[in-house]
Design an enzyme around this catalytic site. Structure first.
Site, PDB file in Angstrom:
ATOM      1  NE  ARG A 314      -3.921   0.279   1.914  1.00 56.39           N
ATOM      2  CZ  ARG A 314      -3.801   1.423   2.553  1.00 56.39           C
ATOM      3  NH1 ARG A 314      -2.901   1.559   3.534  1.00 56.39           N
ATOM      4  NH2 ARG A 314      -4.567   2.453   2.249  1.00 56.39           N
ATOM      5  CB  CYS A 346      16.719  -4.620  -5.518  1.00 55.63           C
ATOM      6  SG  CYS A 346      17.983  -5.490  -4.587  1.00 55.63           S
ATOM      7  CE1 TYR A 375      -9.036  -4.229  -0.764  1.00 56.11           C
ATOM      8  CE2 TYR A 375      -9.432  -2.804   1.115  1.00 56.11           C
ATOM      9  CZ  TYR A 375      -9.899  -3.496   0.026  1.00 56.11           C
ATOM     10  OH  TYR A 375     -11.247  -3.479  -0.267  1.00 56.11           O
TER      11      TYR A 375
END
Length: 432
Positions: A314, A346, A375
């Site tokens: 998120r 990364c 979520y």
């Protein structure tokens, strides 16, 4: 309110100290509170008391089978948006007559599955979907109960990526075209019109957009009934927001939302369906993580965690805020210093917070991301070949792993190497 509180200087989930879960399961790990899930469901029941209604939990927010089973035991229906979610709902013990199938891109296979397995209604989002559903229903000798999702062109005043009720969004039939769509539905022998559906977005922090949308639905109900349609259900969607920042004003309460429902559509005599997800699950879960390093940068410090954007996407996807708190309660008056809270993936986007004031933390310390129950795990991935994050459900003074972290061998064994690459049919070399 949630059940993640400090007790004797240590953050607990209900009666369970979070370090106990970290020691048993490892980190990162999602931890859910059954008491919080139950409370949040019941406040919606109280908000709609006296109205005929069904609360259909929007399982896209958190579809763990244990969470679904808990919701089902409380009397919840389910709002599903895919074959996989339908199958999860049924596996959790939810009968078909309590399942609403939403979503803008239902396939014929999904329609067939739901019709044969049992369905309360399809929330139809377009005329082509209506025609396809009619054909599938007739091929099975059945009639498909439907509500048409209307797009009321109401600005929900939420993040652009989770707004669904404006004219430029992909969802629903424009409300100006609704009467024609219902006339088409009534003429199809495999379709049974039962109601109207509307949903304008997620993480709404004001009630005015709801009132505007519901007023349009009420007007449409009167028009459709005058034209002979049996409108007996109103699916009003979900989307009520939660307080991600504890320091900010809280969004409206379910009770206030319920008053808007009563005022706008309560006089119509319809059964009300609502589809909350985030408000039930969001504050019922945290993401527990451990500090790997504290790193000094040029003009800023970094707190590098073992949780990453693949575990909680998120912040990277929506620039979303989550309160991050230490599991060991800071001493009163502890000095705060700004740090960037980041993960090991990364990607520069693997950043949870920038310049966040935090107490002194170092390698090995545990932190918790609040309001991570919705979520979170459902959007997790194995990017960078990181094993999928596990989930734990707490009830009182005990906990259970409700989704285990896969081993590296389990993760690798899902792939196969074709024989023509030299390792034989489906085989791969093993490390170590």
């Amino acid at each position: 309110m949630d059940h993640f509180l400090y007790r004797d200087g240590v953050l607990h989930a209900e009666e369970v100290p979070l370090p106990e879960i970290a020691a048993a399961v490892g980190t990162p790990v999602y931890v859910y509170s059954a008491a919080t899930l139950t409370r949040h469901y019941r406040v919606f029941e109280e908000a709609l008391a006296g109205l005929p209604h069904l609360i259909c939990y929007a399982m896209k927010a958190n579809s763990n089978l244990a969470v679904l089973r808990l919701m089902a035991s409380l009397g919840a229906g389910m709002d599903v948006v895919s074959e996989g979610e339908y199958r999860r709902a049924k596996a959790a013990g939810v009968p078909g007559e309590r399942i609403v199938f939403s979503g803008v891109g239902k396939t014929r296979a999904e329609m067939r599955l739901a019709l044969t397995g049992g369905i309360r209604q399809f929330n139809v989002e377009s005329e082509p979907e209506l025609i396809a559903l009619n054909e599938v229903a007739l091929s099975l000798g059945l009639r498909a109960p439907i509500a048409i999702r209307v797009n009321p062109d109401v600005d929900a005043r939420t993040h652009a990526k989770i707004a669904t009720g404006r004219s430029e969004n992909k969802f629903g039939v424009p409300i100006a075209r609704a009467r024609a769509a219902y006339a088409e539905a009534a003429a199809l022998p495999g379709i049974e019109v039962v109601g109207i559906d509307v949903h304008i977005g997620s993480q709404l922090t004001e009630l005015a957009p709801y009132a505007a949308a519901f007023a349009k639905v009420a007007e449409l109900t009167d028009l459709l009934r005058a034209e002979g349609h049996d409108i007996r259900r109103l699916d009003l969607g979900g989307g009520l927001g939660i307080p991600y920042r504890r320091s900010n004003d809280a969004p409206p309460l379910p009770f206030d939302y319920g008053e808007v429902v009563r005022r706008c559509v309560g006089h119509l005599g319809c059964e009300i369906e609502i589809e909350p997800g985030r408000l039930i699950a969001g504050n019922a879960g945290i993401l527990l993580a451990r500090v790997i390093w504290r790193k000094a940068g040029e003009g800023r410090d970094f707190l590098i965690l073992d949780a990453a954007m693949n575990d909680l996407v998120r912040p990277a996807m929506y620039d979303a805020w989550h309160d991050v708190i230490p599991v060991e309660e800071p001493m009163a008056g502890a000095e705060l210093a700004p740090v960037d809270i980041v993960g090991p993936v990364c990607e520069t986007g693997d950043t949870f917070a920038r310049g966040r004031p935090m107490p002194p933390l170092g390698a090995g310390d545990l932190v918790a991301f609040r309001s991570a129950g919705a979520y979170g795990a459902v959007m997790a991935s194995e990017y960078n070949s990181r094993p999928l994050v596990p989930e734990v459900l707490v009830s009182g003074d005990h906990f259970a792993v409700v989704r285990a972290r896969p081993s590296f061998d389990e993760m690798l064994n899902r792939d196969t190497i074709p024989e023509w690459l030299g390792l034989g049919p489906g085989r791969r070399e093993r490390s170590g």
